[in-house]
Every structure is written in C-alpha cells, then in structure tokens.
Design a protein around this motif. Structure first.
Motif, short mmCIF file in Angstrom:
data_model
loop_
_atom_site.label_atom_id
_atom_site.label_comp_id
_atom_site.label_asym_id
_atom_site.label_seq_id
_atom_site.Cartn_x
_atom_site.Cartn_y
_atom_site.Cartn_z
N MET A 194 -16.77 6.12 52.57
CA MET A 194 -16.90 7.39 51.91
C MET A 194 -17.42 7.17 50.49
N THR A 195 -18.44 7.91 50.12
CA THR A 195 -18.94 7.89 48.76
C THR A 195 -18.59 9.22 48.12
N LEU A 196 -17.68 9.17 47.20
CA LEU A 196 -17.23 10.38 46.53
C LEU A 196 -18.21 10.73 45.42
N SER A 197 -18.73 11.92 45.48
CA SER A 197 -19.70 12.37 44.48
C SER A 197 -18.98 13.19 43.41
N ILE A 198 -18.79 12.58 42.26
CA ILE A 198 -18.11 13.25 41.15
C ILE A 198 -19.10 13.38 40.01
N ARG A 199 -19.20 14.59 39.48
CA ARG A 199 -20.06 14.86 38.33
C ARG A 199 -19.23 15.57 37.28
N ILE A 200 -19.40 15.18 36.05
CA ILE A 200 -18.66 15.82 34.97
C ILE A 200 -19.62 16.53 34.03
N GLN A 201 -19.10 17.53 33.35
CA GLN A 201 -19.86 18.26 32.35
C GLN A 201 -19.18 18.04 31.01
N THR A 202 -19.83 17.30 30.13
CA THR A 202 -19.21 16.94 28.87
C THR A 202 -19.03 18.12 27.93
N GLY A 203 -19.83 19.15 28.04
CA GLY A 203 -19.70 20.30 27.15
C GLY A 203 -18.74 21.37 27.65
N SER A 204 -18.11 21.12 28.78
CA SER A 204 -17.22 22.10 29.39
C SER A 204 -15.91 22.22 28.63
N SER A 205 -15.28 23.39 28.74
CA SER A 205 -13.97 23.58 28.12
C SER A 205 -12.86 22.94 28.97
N VAL A 206 -13.19 22.56 30.20
CA VAL A 206 -12.24 21.89 31.09
C VAL A 206 -12.23 20.40 30.74
N PRO A 207 -11.05 19.83 30.47
CA PRO A 207 -10.97 18.40 30.14
C PRO A 207 -11.60 17.53 31.23
N LEU A 208 -12.16 16.41 30.84
CA LEU A 208 -12.85 15.52 31.77
C LEU A 208 -11.93 15.07 32.91
N TYR A 209 -10.70 14.69 32.57
CA TYR A 209 -9.80 14.21 33.63
C TYR A 209 -9.53 15.33 34.64
N GLN A 210 -9.43 16.57 34.16
CA GLN A 210 -9.17 17.71 35.04
C GLN A 210 -10.37 17.98 35.95
N GLN A 211 -11.57 17.76 35.44
CA GLN A 211 -12.76 17.92 36.27
C GLN A 211 -12.73 16.91 37.42
N ILE A 212 -12.30 15.69 37.13
CA ILE A 212 -12.21 14.66 38.18
C ILE A 212 -11.16 15.08 39.21
N VAL A 213 -9.99 15.52 38.74
CA VAL A 213 -8.91 15.95 39.63
C VAL A 213 -9.40 17.06 40.55
N GLU A 214 -10.03 18.06 39.99
CA GLU A 214 -10.49 19.20 40.78
C GLU A 214 -11.53 18.80 41.81
N GLN A 215 -12.42 17.88 41.46
CA GLN A 215 -13.46 17.47 42.40
C GLN A 215 -12.90 16.61 43.54
N VAL A 216 -11.90 15.79 43.24
CA VAL A 216 -11.27 15.00 44.31
C VAL A 216 -10.53 15.94 45.26
N LYS A 217 -9.82 16.91 44.71
CA LYS A 217 -9.11 17.89 45.55
C LYS A 217 -10.11 18.66 46.42
N ALA A 218 -11.23 19.06 45.85
CA ALA A 218 -12.25 19.79 46.60
C ALA A 218 -12.80 18.94 47.73
N ALA A 219 -12.97 17.64 47.50
CA ALA A 219 -13.47 16.73 48.53
C ALA A 219 -12.47 16.62 49.68
N VAL A 220 -11.19 16.62 49.36
CA VAL A 220 -10.16 16.55 50.40
C VAL A 220 -10.15 17.84 51.21
N VAL A 221 -10.20 18.98 50.53
CA VAL A 221 -10.18 20.27 51.21
C VAL A 221 -11.40 20.46 52.11
N SER A 222 -12.57 20.03 51.60
CA SER A 222 -13.80 20.22 52.37
C SER A 222 -13.94 19.23 53.53
N GLY A 223 -13.14 18.18 53.50
CA GLY A 223 -13.20 17.19 54.56
C GLY A 223 -14.15 16.04 54.27
#
Length: 77
Positions: free
Chosen positions: A1-30
C-alpha cells in the motif's frame, strides 16, 4: 500500500492533524486496510518536508484513537 498524503502549509489546520485526517480517510475509503504498514516517521517526514516530530505526533494521535497500532521495532500498522 502506498499512502498518498499531501499537506497544505498555509492551512489553518495543523500539519499533524492533516496527516491524521488523511490516514483516517484512507482507512474509511478502503485504500488502507488492517495490517498495512504506514510509512516510517522519518520517511514520511522527509517526503512531506516536515519535522519528524510532526509525523510522530500524528501517529501517536492515531494510536490513541485506535485507528492504528504501534509495534515496537516494527512500525505503525
């Protein structure tokens, strides 16, 4: 599995939270399933050009929430 994680440095969402949300989304999407290893902390940090502590914080949060499990010396799954 190659997990595709992209972050947005200018976002108001902290970087670590962006990673958390993307990993969760990958699990939910299968696209990530039980037992799949996540990239190493250092490897993902280098790929995203962020501090390794940021990735470690995200992984710790995922483990606390029960989304992933950490195995000492083996990685995060």
């Amino acid at each position: 599995m190659t997990l595709s994680i992209r972050i947005q440095t200018g976002s108001s969402v902290p970087l670590y939270q962006q990673i958390v949300e993307q990993v969760k989304a990958a699990v939910v999407s299968g696209s990530a399933s039980e037992g799949d290893p996540l990239p190493s902390v250092r490897g993902l940090a280098a790929r995203l050009v962020v501090n390794a502590n940021t990735v470690a914080k995200a992984y710790a949060e995922l483990c606390r929430e029960g989304v992933t499990r950490s195995e000492r010396g083996r990685g995060v799954f």
